[in-house]
Design a protein around this motif. Sequence first.
Motif, mmCIF file in Angstrom:
data_model
loop_
_atom_site.group_PDB
_atom_site.id
_atom_site.type_symbol
_atom_site.label_atom_id
_atom_site.label_comp_id
_atom_site.label_asym_id
_atom_site.label_seq_id
_atom_site.Cartn_x
_atom_site.Cartn_y
_atom_site.Cartn_z
ATOM 1 N N LYS A 1 -53.873 15.271 -40.421
ATOM 2 C CA LYS A 1 -54.306 16.631 -40.066
ATOM 3 C C LYS A 1 -53.125 17.468 -39.595
ATOM 4 O O LYS A 1 -53.257 18.659 -39.364
ATOM 5 C CB LYS A 1 -55.348 16.564 -38.943
ATOM 6 C CG LYS A 1 -56.669 15.950 -39.363
ATOM 7 C CD LYS A 1 -57.613 15.915 -38.163
ATOM 8 C CE LYS A 1 -58.974 15.382 -38.565
ATOM 9 N NZ LYS A 1 -59.849 15.225 -37.388
ATOM 10 N N GLY A 2 -51.988 16.788 -39.385
ATOM 11 C CA GLY A 2 -50.808 17.477 -38.868
ATOM 12 C C GLY A 2 -49.612 17.296 -39.782
ATOM 13 O O GLY A 2 -49.593 16.428 -40.668
ATOM 14 N N PHE A 3 -48.589 18.106 -39.544
ATOM 15 C CA PHE A 3 -47.399 18.130 -40.386
ATOM 16 C C PHE A 3 -46.178 18.358 -39.512
ATOM 17 O O PHE A 3 -46.247 19.094 -38.519
ATOM 18 C CB PHE A 3 -47.537 19.296 -41.385
ATOM 19 C CG PHE A 3 -46.366 19.475 -42.302
ATOM 20 C CD1 PHE A 3 -46.235 18.705 -43.455
ATOM 21 C CD2 PHE A 3 -45.388 20.430 -42.033
ATOM 22 C CE1 PHE A 3 -45.147 18.874 -44.311
ATOM 23 C CE2 PHE A 3 -44.302 20.609 -42.886
ATOM 24 C CZ PHE A 3 -44.183 19.832 -44.025
ATOM 25 N N THR B 1 -53.023 24.466 -44.827
ATOM 26 C CA THR B 1 -53.252 23.085 -45.264
ATOM 27 C C THR B 1 -53.599 22.133 -44.120
ATOM 28 O O THR B 1 -54.340 21.175 -44.318
ATOM 29 C CB THR B 1 -51.976 22.561 -45.990
ATOM 30 O OG1 THR B 1 -51.533 23.558 -46.905
ATOM 31 C CG2 THR B 1 -52.252 21.269 -46.738
ATOM 32 N N PHE B 2 -53.006 22.369 -42.939
ATOM 33 C CA PHE B 2 -53.153 21.424 -41.819
ATOM 34 C C PHE B 2 -53.692 22.122 -40.568
ATOM 35 O O PHE B 2 -53.678 23.347 -40.477
ATOM 36 C CB PHE B 2 -51.785 20.796 -41.482
ATOM 37 C CG PHE B 2 -51.226 19.942 -42.591
ATOM 38 C CD1 PHE B 2 -51.674 18.647 -42.776
ATOM 39 C CD2 PHE B 2 -50.258 20.450 -43.451
ATOM 40 C CE1 PHE B 2 -51.167 17.860 -43.798
ATOM 41 C CE2 PHE B 2 -49.740 19.668 -44.474
ATOM 42 C CZ PHE B 2 -50.195 18.366 -44.650
ATOM 43 N N ASN B 3 -54.115 21.309 -39.601
ATOM 44 C CA ASN B 3 -54.515 21.862 -38.308
ATOM 45 C C ASN B 3 -53.317 22.432 -37.559
ATOM 46 O O ASN B 3 -53.456 23.346 -36.759
ATOM 47 C CB ASN B 3 -55.156 20.788 -37.422
ATOM 48 C CG ASN B 3 -56.572 20.474 -37.834
ATOM 49 O OD1 ASN B 3 -57.077 21.040 -38.806
ATOM 50 N ND2 ASN B 3 -57.216 19.573 -37.111
ATOM 51 N N TYR B 4 -52.132 21.804 -37.805
ATOM 52 C CA TYR B 4 -50.949 22.272 -37.087
ATOM 53 C C TYR B 4 -49.671 21.845 -37.810
ATOM 54 O O TYR B 4 -49.694 20.936 -38.650
ATOM 55 C CB TYR B 4 -50.945 21.720 -35.645
ATOM 56 C CG TYR B 4 -50.599 20.248 -35.574
ATOM 57 C CD1 TYR B 4 -49.273 19.833 -35.521
ATOM 58 C CD2 TYR B 4 -51.584 19.270 -35.620
ATOM 59 C CE1 TYR B 4 -48.948 18.488 -35.506
ATOM 60 C CE2 TYR B 4 -51.265 17.931 -35.610
ATOM 61 C CZ TYR B 4 -49.938 17.547 -35.557
ATOM 62 O OH TYR B 4 -49.606 16.222 -35.547
ATOM 63 N N GLY B 5 -48.552 22.481 -37.446
ATOM 64 C CA GLY B 5 -47.217 22.088 -37.917
ATOM 65 C C GLY B 5 -46.278 21.978 -36.726
ATOM 66 O O GLY B 5 -46.366 22.776 -35.793
#
Length: 267
Positions: free
Chosen positions: A134-136, A161-165
């Motif tokens: 879910k993260g990057f 794309t993700f919940n967070y970076g």
Amino acid sequence: MKYIFPISVALCLFTSLVSHAFYPNKTKYAISLSFDDARKSQVDIGIPILNKHDVKATFYLMPYHMKGKEQQWKRAAEAGHEIANHTASHLCTGNFRWLRKQNKGLEQSSLSFLKHDIKQAQQYIESHTGATPKGFAYPCGQTFVGRGTEVKSYVPLIAETFNYGRTWNDETANDPFYYDPAQIRAFSMDGKTFEQLKALIEQAKFDNAWIVLAGHEVGDKGAYTVDHGALQQLIEYIKDPKNEFWLATVQDVNEYINRKTRGNDKS
Ligand SMILES: [Zn+2]
């Protein structure tokens, strides 16, 4: 009149104490430990240390380094560590010699390449660990593609794309009432003694601060290595209730803040 001043001071102290206890278990600060690249020493040395102390960390994986250690990564996911995405090609600025030798670099790349590269990593990580990232974490903490007037940010792609970076090598902790989940700031914890890590944390602290630490190898001291002894001391320090930290994965802290400050729940 003489009673008004002490009462107002007491009230002020009370409200400040309440506002400081922002995180679970009335803690004042959040802290996350994260590791990039899926280096083999993370599963061989790092994860046993974390498991021994019952600590969950975040791992930004890339398929190339996972090869031969897929089973250990699956077990790490099952043990509750956060499994996240770090692309397949690990593109950074092409000024790095290892990228120059391959004629690669963010300056000559495109958003469509990154989209494909991130998807490829996501599929590999999912099929080998059973976890859906879910993260990057941006390789080298860099968030651009192109050159000069043609430079584009790939932060919006990560936000979609993700919940967070998570970025890297930053100079500040995150303010839960201000930070952008697509660019969570992180300090490097490589190559530091426990005393240096403690000083870094103490300096970075402010009311409700969320401190994210990022490392690479785990072993003996080195420029891209989290010292294993320093890591153990750091965990003991963070877990000591008198230091008032909530230690959780990047995804868990981000989600907690999101629920508490924005009234959202993207989980
Ligand atoms: Zn990396």
